[in-house]
Design an enzyme around this catalytic site. Structure first.
Site, mmCIF file in Angstrom:
data_model
loop_
_atom_site.group_PDB
_atom_site.id
_atom_site.type_symbol
_atom_site.label_atom_id
_atom_site.label_comp_id
_atom_site.label_asym_id
_atom_site.label_seq_id
_atom_site.Cartn_x
_atom_site.Cartn_y
_atom_site.Cartn_z
ATOM 1 C CE LYS A 146 -3.799 2.073 2.691
ATOM 2 N NZ LYS A 146 -4.636 1.900 3.910
ATOM 3 C CB SER A 219 -7.506 4.051 2.948
ATOM 4 O OG SER A 219 -6.798 3.370 3.984
ATOM 5 C CB SER A 243 -8.357 0.989 5.660
ATOM 6 O OG SER A 243 -8.988 2.237 5.755
#
Length: 549
Positions: A146, A219, A243
């Site tokens: 990420k 996210s 997330s």
């Protein structure tokens, strides 16, 4: 729904002229890193189907061997490399090529560096050939990362154009994974502010591979889209409000939010360092249940607490449930927002299956004041009323995304003085104690519940995180798993007009049109008390096996 072109779907966040010029350069730099021989034909990109998951198999850019490799889960990749049946170079090449294809269809990446991954894999292959053994439990495993995890030499950011960087060193998590033998090849897209269950940034809007009219979540939405496209078999996510679990649920993959401070977080790119109202967790997003255990056993086995004094030295203990009858609570809804029909169908199915099994005891779990808990965590997220967010947007010349504006708006986001901060944390701690007493009164080992109030949402509409954020407030670990069901407009309809339980529920009802959600994966979540991460994994295995038997 109005027809939107594919190019318009993946368009990124706008801003002033200076921002637009710099953002265009970043997108062009990423585009240039995709090899010419991996570029999809224009005909595919002009008008792809809503479900794009099969395009990597049919586009002709991957060999039969590469397709076979990318069908493997992370555990199988590690096993085959350790047995000498697969090389690290073959593994990262296959997943890297499929990631390049996935990005063109979903905007899931923010950096692509397959050449560096191949160099790292070559070194691991040379070690294996010389020593006859692997360097660690993740030897040769390609792991996608990420965007806000620093990884030396790669692009990263903490949710804003203003805090974008090319990292000069690894953070603790990526350093540990590298030492265990992991190979890095891509960084994945994430939303502005890192506080949306949506993923849209300078690099574009990430699309859900199962239905591109829907969000992949956030996210960690770049990760969920990439894993669903099989451009990665294991991705690295973070979870401060859902997330990891939200995106995993939306894209039909597996993901676990460990108890906070059990996995390393030091060095992450962020913009509210020192804010301790809610601790985020780091964890895996992957294509099988056993991969969650592989990841946690490897990372916790490296003793991250020896590096970071904020990490709690708690080992992963996965109990043997063959010697105990598991007591499972089924939470059909949280008393605030009723899930959409596909999720209700999945909950009814799992309840019926579990009740018919001799391995578990099933009870109805009654939620405790989730509305109050969600209100507390919403306020905890922004002690400064969103002032830091506004400052960073202004510094970068970046337009504010509507969901960013929503998350920092009153009544939840407000500026607090010191005494108000103390009072808010006292409310949090009192709620945790009340909920703990309630959990014990329910006499359950784990709870199965929705990870979201439906399947994936249409873009820019997600404004309720209560099904995941409540467990962040309590710091209860949770794992998401696909049920194998998908939304079906023919059967997933309201049998009678729903009666809203709250304003949030009324909004959620307004979003439901069965045809819009066609093909969206339906997932569920298994939760237990703090530090019972191993029980969550063991229980999830039992529940999923019974569900799919």
């Amino acid at each position: 729904m109005a027809t939107v072109s594919f190019k318009e779907k993946i368009k990124g966040i706008g801003g002033d002229a200076s921002y637009e010029a710099k953002a265009r350069v970043l997108r062009e730099q990423l585009e240039a890193k995709i090899p010419a021989d991996l570029k999809l034909p224009p005909a595919i990109l002009e008008d792809p189907p809503l479900d794009i998951t099969r395009i990597p198999e049919t586009c002709g850019l991957l060999t039969a061997q590469e397709l076979a490799i990318t069908e493997l889960d992370a555990t199988a990749v590690c096993q085959k490399i350790a047995a000498g049946e697969l090389t690290a170079v073959e593994a990262v090449t296959a997943f890297g090529k499929r990631a390049a294809i996935a990005h063109q269809l979903t905007a899931c990446l923010m950096d692509f560096f397959l050449d560096e991954g191949i160099k790292q894999a070559q070194q691991l292959d040379e070690y294996f050939q010389k020593e006859g053994k692997v360097i660690g439990p993740l030897h040769g495993l390609p792991i996608s990362v990420k965007g806000h995890y620093p990884l030396k030499g790669t692009v990263g950011c903490g949710g804003f154009f203003a805090n974008m960087e090319t990292s000069t060193e690894d953070c603790d998590m990526t350093s540990i994974l590298r030492s265990l033998g992991a190979v890095f090849y891509v960084k994945t897209n994430q939303p502005q502010s890192l506080m949306h269950l949506e993923s849209m940034s300078t690099y574009g809007r990430v699309l859900n591979p199962h239905n591109t009219n829907l969000t992949p979540g956030g996210s960690s939405g770049g990760e969920s889209a990439l894993v669903a496209m099989k451009g990665s078999c294991m991705g690295l996510g973070t979870d401060g409000g859902g997330s990891i679990r939200g995106p995993s649920a939306h894209c039909g993959i597996y993901g676990i939010r460990p108890s906070s401070r059990t996995t390393p977080t030091h060095g992450l790119l962020w913009y509210q360092h020192g804010q301790d109202g809610v601790f985020a967790s780091t964890g895996p997003m992957c294509c099988s249940a056993r991969d969650m255990r592989l990841f946690l056993e490897a990372v916790l086995g490296a003793n991250p607490a020896l590096r970071d004094p904020d990490v709690l030295p708690i080992p992963l203990k996965v109990p043997d449930l063959t010697q105990k009858k598991l007591r499972v609570g089924i939470m059909m809804h949280d008393g605030v927002v009723m899930p959409h029909p596909p999720t209700i169908r999945a909950l009814n199915l799992v309840k019926a299956k579990l009740e018919a099994s001799s391995e578990v005891e099933v009870v109805d779990y009654i939620p405790y004041d989730h509305d109050r808990g969600y209100s507390i965590i919403r306020e905890l997220y922004y002690d400064d009323g969103g002032a830091t967010v506004r400052r960073l947007l202004e510094e970068g010349g970046e337009d504010m995304h509507p969901l960013t504006e929503w998350v920092i708006s009153p009544p939840y986001a407000k500026n607090h003085d010191a005494a108000e901060i103390w009072k808010l944390r006292d409310q949090r701690d009192n709620f945790r104690r009340e909920y703990s007493d309630h959990w014990w009164s329910q006499n359950v080992d784990v709870v199965v519940c929705p990870p979201f109030q439906g399947t994936a949402s249409p873009h820019d509409t997600t404004k309720y995180w209560g099904y995941t954020a409540i467990w962040n407030l309590l710091d209860y670990p949770g794992a998401v798993f696909p049920t194998g069901l998908v939304a079906d407009p023919a059967i997933d309809i309201y049998q009678e007009a729903p009666s809203p339980m709250s304003a949030a529920d009324e909004y959620n009802i307004s979003l439901y049109n069965a045809a819009i959600f066609k093909g969206a994966p339906v997932s569920l979540q298994t939760v237990s008390r703090r530090f019972n991460d191993g029980l969550v994994l063991a229980a999830q295995d039992v529940i999923e096996r019974i569900l799919k038997s």
